[in-house]
Design a protein around this motif. Structure first.
Motif, PDB file in Angstrom:
ATOM      1  N   LYS A 158       0.816  -1.218   0.000  1.00 12.97           N
ATOM      2  CA  LYS A 158       0.000   0.000   0.000  1.00 12.97           C
ATOM      3  C   LYS A 158       0.848   1.266   0.000  1.00 12.97           C
ATOM      4  CE  LYS A 158      -3.483  -2.642  -0.065  1.00 12.97           C
ATOM      5  NZ  LYS A 158      -4.133  -2.868  -1.385  1.00 12.97           N
ATOM      6  N   ASN A 159       2.071   1.155   0.478  1.00 15.61           N
ATOM      7  CA  ASN A 159       2.969   2.303   0.456  1.00 15.61           C
ATOM      8  C   ASN A 159       4.409   1.814   0.538  1.00 15.61           C
ATOM      9  OD1 ASN A 159       3.875   5.168   0.850  1.00 15.61           O
ATOM     10  ND2 ASN A 159       4.467   4.347   2.844  1.00 15.61           N
ATOM     11  N   LEU A 160       5.252   2.409  -0.305  1.00 18.17           N
ATOM     12  CA  LEU A 160       6.690   2.139  -0.253  1.00 18.17           C
ATOM     13  C   LEU A 160       7.404   3.421  -0.635  1.00 18.17           C
ATOM     14  CD1 LEU A 160       9.120   0.278   0.091  1.00 18.17           C
ATOM     15  CD2 LEU A 160       8.851  -0.404  -2.304  1.00 18.17           C
ATOM     16  N   SER A 161       8.106   3.988   0.328  1.00 15.39           N
ATOM     17  CA  SER A 161       8.760   5.269   0.079  1.00 15.39           C
ATOM     18  C   SER A 161      10.008   5.387   0.937  1.00 15.39           C
ATOM     19  CB  SER A 161       7.794   6.433   0.387  1.00 15.39           C
ATOM     20  OG  SER A 161       7.378   6.373   1.746  1.00 15.39           O
ATOM     21  N   ALA A 162      10.822   6.387   0.609  1.00 20.41           N
ATOM     22  CA  ALA A 162      12.040   6.642   1.381  1.00 20.41           C
ATOM     23  C   ALA A 162      12.298   8.132   1.428  1.00 20.41           C
ATOM     24  CB  ALA A 162      13.230   5.919   0.766  1.00 20.41           C
ATOM     25  N   GLU A 163      12.690   8.605   2.610  1.00 21.96           N
ATOM     26  CA  GLU A 163      13.004  10.023   2.789  1.00 21.96           C
ATOM     27  C   GLU A 163      14.014  10.163   3.917  1.00 21.96           C
ATOM     28  OE1 GLU A 163      10.707  14.288   3.591  1.00 21.96           O
ATOM     29  OE2 GLU A 163       9.556  12.453   3.287  1.00 21.96           O
ATOM     30  N   ASP A 164      15.062  10.920   3.634  1.00 19.96           N
ATOM     31  CA  ASP A 164      16.111  11.173   4.627  1.00 19.96           C
ATOM     32  C   ASP A 164      16.682   9.877   5.200  1.00 19.96           C
ATOM     33  OD1 ASP A 164      15.698  13.924   4.312  1.00 19.96           O
ATOM     34  OD2 ASP A 164      14.171  13.976   5.888  1.00 19.96           O
ATOM     35  N   GLY A 165      16.850   8.890   4.342  1.00 15.05           N
ATOM     36  CA  GLY A 165      17.462   7.632   4.764  1.00 15.05           C
ATOM     37  C   GLY A 165      16.538   6.688   5.497  1.00 15.05           C
ATOM     38  N   ILE A 166      15.254   7.047   5.583  1.00 16.34           N
ATOM     39  CA  ILE A 166      14.285   6.190   6.275  1.00 16.34           C
ATOM     40  C   ILE A 166      13.291   5.631   5.256  1.00 16.34           C
ATOM     41  CG2 ILE A 166      12.496   6.058   8.043  1.00 16.34           C
ATOM     42  CD1 ILE A 166      13.829   8.437   9.420  1.00 16.34           C
ATOM     43  N   ALA A 167      13.245   4.307   5.136  1.00 13.10           N
ATOM     44  CA  ALA A 167      12.291   3.661   4.231  1.00 13.10           C
ATOM     45  C   ALA A 167      11.025   3.311   5.009  1.00 13.10           C
ATOM     46  CB  ALA A 167      12.902   2.406   3.622  1.00 13.10           C
ATOM     47  N   LYS A 168       9.885   3.478   4.355  1.00 11.33           N
ATOM     48  CA  LYS A 168       8.603   3.130   4.974  1.00 11.33           C
ATOM     49  C   LYS A 168       7.839   2.198   4.042  1.00 11.33           C
ATOM     50  CE  LYS A 168       8.071   7.227   7.871  1.00 11.33           C
ATOM     51  NZ  LYS A 168       7.162   8.323   8.313  1.00 11.33           N
ATOM     52  N   LEU A 169       7.370   1.104   4.631  1.00 11.60           N
ATOM     53  CA  LEU A 169       6.633   0.104   3.853  1.00 11.60           C
ATOM     54  C   LEU A 169       5.372  -0.288   4.613  1.00 11.60           C
ATOM     55  CD1 LEU A 169       6.338  -2.098   1.610  1.00 11.60           C
ATOM     56  CD2 LEU A 169       7.813  -3.558   3.014  1.00 11.60           C
ATOM     57  N   ASP A 170       4.240  -0.179   3.951  1.00  8.98           N
ATOM     58  CA  ASP A 170       2.959  -0.585   4.529  1.00  8.98           C
ATOM     59  C   ASP A 170       2.378  -1.723   3.705  1.00  8.98           C
ATOM     60  OD1 ASP A 170       2.985   1.390   6.538  1.00  8.98           O
ATOM     61  OD2 ASP A 170       2.291   2.886   5.086  1.00  8.98           O
ATOM     62  N   ILE A 171       2.096  -2.836   4.377  1.00  8.73           N
ATOM     63  CA  ILE A 171       1.555  -4.032   3.729  1.00  8.73           C
ATOM     64  C   ILE A 171       0.169  -4.330   4.311  1.00  8.73           C
ATOM     65  CG2 ILE A 171       1.886  -6.526   3.361  1.00  8.73           C
ATOM     66  CD1 ILE A 171       3.959  -4.851   1.935  1.00  8.73           C
ATOM     67  N   PHE A 172      -0.749  -4.733   3.429  1.00  9.40           N
ATOM     68  CA  PHE A 172      -2.081  -5.141   3.886  1.00  9.40           C
ATOM     69  C   PHE A 172      -2.394  -6.510   3.289  1.00  9.40           C
ATOM     70  CE2 PHE A 172      -6.702  -5.454   3.666  1.00  9.40           C
ATOM     71  CZ  PHE A 172      -7.028  -5.169   4.977  1.00  9.40           C
ATOM     72  N   LEU A 173      -2.615  -7.499   4.177  1.00  9.69           N
ATOM     73  CA  LEU A 173      -2.930  -8.854   3.755  1.00  9.69           C
ATOM     74  C   LEU A 173      -4.390  -9.152   4.051  1.00  9.69           C
ATOM     75  CD1 LEU A 173       0.259 -10.640   5.157  1.00  9.69           C
ATOM     76  CD2 LEU A 173      -0.199 -10.028   2.766  1.00  9.69           C
ATOM     77  N   GLU A 174      -4.996 -10.026   3.236  1.00 13.37           N
ATOM     78  CA  GLU A 174      -6.416 -10.331   3.385  1.00 13.37           C
ATOM     79  C   GLU A 174      -6.649 -11.750   3.896  1.00 13.37           C
ATOM     80  OE1 GLU A 174      -9.305  -8.385   0.595  1.00 13.37           O
ATOM     81  OE2 GLU A 174      -7.514  -8.314  -0.678  1.00 13.37           O
ATOM     82  N   TYR A 175      -5.665 -12.289   4.589  1.00 10.76           N
ATOM     83  CA  TYR A 175      -5.863 -13.558   5.296  1.00 10.76           C
ATOM     84  C   TYR A 175      -5.250 -13.420   6.686  1.00 10.76           C
ATOM     85  CZ  TYR A 175      -0.974 -14.795   4.171  1.00 10.76           C
ATOM     86  OH  TYR A 175       0.402 -14.813   4.069  1.00 10.76           O
ATOM     87  N   PRO A 176      -5.708 -14.203   7.661  1.00 15.05           N
ATOM     88  CA  PRO A 176      -5.235 -14.030   9.043  1.00 15.05           C
ATOM     89  C   PRO A 176      -3.724 -14.170   9.143  1.00 15.05           C
ATOM     90  CG  PRO A 176      -7.152 -15.471   8.980  1.00 15.05           C
ATOM     91  CD  PRO A 176      -6.726 -15.277   7.561  1.00 15.05           C
ATOM     92  N   SER A 177      -3.059 -13.142   9.658  1.00  9.78           N
ATOM     93  CA  SER A 177      -1.596 -13.093   9.615  1.00  9.78           C
ATOM     94  C   SER A 177      -0.977 -12.669  10.932  1.00  9.78           C
ATOM     95  CB  SER A 177      -1.144 -12.121   8.505  1.00  9.78           C
ATOM     96  OG  SER A 177      -1.761 -12.416   7.277  1.00  9.78           O
ATOM     97  N   GLU A 178      -1.723 -12.760  12.022  1.00 10.46           N
ATOM     98  CA  GLU A 178      -1.217 -12.277  13.300  1.00 10.46           C
ATOM     99  C   GLU A 178       0.035 -13.030  13.723  1.00 10.46           C
ATOM    100  OE1 GLU A 178      -1.391  -9.281  15.859  1.00 10.46           O
ATOM    101  OE2 GLU A 178      -2.884  -9.638  14.294  1.00 10.46           O
ATOM    102  N   TYR A 179       0.076 -14.330  13.481  1.00 11.87           N
ATOM    103  CA  TYR A 179       1.218 -15.143  13.878  1.00 11.87           C
ATOM    104  C   TYR A 179       2.439 -14.848  12.998  1.00 11.87           C
ATOM    105  CZ  TYR A 179       4.085 -19.327  14.651  1.00 11.87           C
ATOM    106  OH  TYR A 179       5.125 -20.190  14.915  1.00 11.87           O
TER     107      TYR A 179
END
Length: 361
Positions: free
Chosen positions: A31-52
């Motif tokens: 959903k998001n992949l970006s980098a700024e000032d040496g910090i990368a940010k990644l947001d993932i959204f899964l549609e199956y149970p993934s708590e473990y």
């Protein structure tokens, strides 16, 4: 696309989701992949149970991103939620139930109920809200497997609705909660079908991601009626490697196809026996039969379970392997099957399924 952005994407693509069968970009999970000032940010959204799983996936992706030159740190966030899938567009939804998965077998004695219970428990272990309905009117066993004492009765609301019985963290309903062990169900097919519909629709399920239905064995009138009158999202067929069991498993797949219910895959029970004394492994009932059927019907083998004294003993005392020790080898096998099943369901198209004509030939 900048060179850095391309490197970020390649790093994320290096992780192949074993349950979705693709990388996270192909799955549409990024959903998001970006980098700024040496910090990368990644947001993932899964549609199956993934708590473990999510902590481990976050760590792997974080390391992959921080190995890129110019990236000092990475912030990886994984969220998940279960979406609703409905095979029968012409049937009303069951209140507070997102997905109904029918677990069926062409014949009895293949471990269908044991599989149903452990799949339900496994989905709950991964964070989902799960219910199980014991639809085997003539031989209900789910209550016993969940460790519920004889004489357990559901609460009623307004003398019209049942509250599901909570057992080992999941919601359950069974004809066994309404009759005694000494009351044989001497009913004809229409009576059974009516009773099952009442159990499903008159139970006050509480915001379920999944309702697992432990179907009666076989492919007769009861099974067909249930499949046509209950908004089942998808199905799983349980078999053993025996030729006769595989023949009946094919009938189960054909039945679901006739009523346009997707078959997520096949689970093969008693696939191999490992001697507790010497460790010798032997395919007592045959080998690779379920895999061949999966290929023939363009579905897949969700998993294979061993012929195990441990599974039998734990189920008999009301402590199924996933509940007794979810990290055990057998427990992890069931959990792998459940995740694969849930991931396959998440990939189903949400488009309406066309009506088909069912004939007697």
């Amino acid at each position: 696309m900048s060179d850095l952005q391309g490197q970020l994407e390649q790093a994320v693509k290096g992780y192949h989701d074993p349950y979705l069968g693709s990388d996270l970009f192909e799955a549409g999970a990024v959903k998001n992949l970006s980098a700024e000032d040496g910090i990368a940010k990644l947001d993932i959204f899964l549609e199956y149970p993934s708590e473990y799983l999510k902590a481990g996936i976050e760590q792997m992706l974080q390391i992959a991103l921080e190995n890129i030159e110019g990236i000092d740190s990475a912030e990886v966030t994984i969220d998940w939620a279960v979406s609703s899938h409905k095979a029968h567009e012409n049937l009303p939804n069951i209140a507070n139930v997102k997905n109904i998965i029918a677990v069926a077998s062409g014949k009895g004695g293949v471990g269908k109920s044991t599989t149903s219970v452990n799949l339900a428990l496994a989905l709950a272990e991964d964070g989902a809200k799960v219910g199980i309905l014991d639809a085997d009117i003539y031989g209900p066993s789910v209550g016993m497997m969940l460790g519920m004492p004889e004489g357990t009765r559901p609460e009623t609301v307004d003398d019209k609705y049942f509250k599901p019985v909570i057992a080992k963290g999941i919601q359950s309903m069974s004809m066994a909660y309404l009759v005694t062990d000494k009351t044989p169900m001497v009913w004809r097919g229409p009576m059974v079908s009516g009773a099952l519909q009442q159990l499903i629709t008159q139970t006050m399920w509480d915001d379920l991601d999944y309702l697992i239905i432990d179907m009666p064995p076989g492919t007769g009138d009861i099974q067909l009626t249930l499949s046509q009158k209950v908004p089942v999202s998808a199905s799983v067929v349980v078999t053993t490697p025996q030729d006769i069991a595989l023949l009946d498993a094919k009938k189960g797949i054909e039945m679901f196809r006739k009523v346009n219910i997707p078959v997520l895959g096949i689970i093969e029970n008693m696939s191999i026996h490992i001697c507790s004394n010497c460790g010798h492994a032997e395919h007592i009932f045959g080998e690779a039969g379920a895999e061949q059927i999966a290929a023939e019907y363009n579905t897949e083998l969700l998993g294979s379970l061993p012929l195990s004294k441990y599974i039998r003993e734990q189920s008999d005392i009301g402590e199924p392997p996933v509940a007794h020790d979810p990290a055990s080898e057998v427990g992890m096998m069931y959990r792998h099957c459940a995740r694969t099943m849930a991931a396959k369901l998440s990939q189903l198209s949400s488009q309406a399924v066309p009506d088909i004509q069912i004939t007697d030939d």
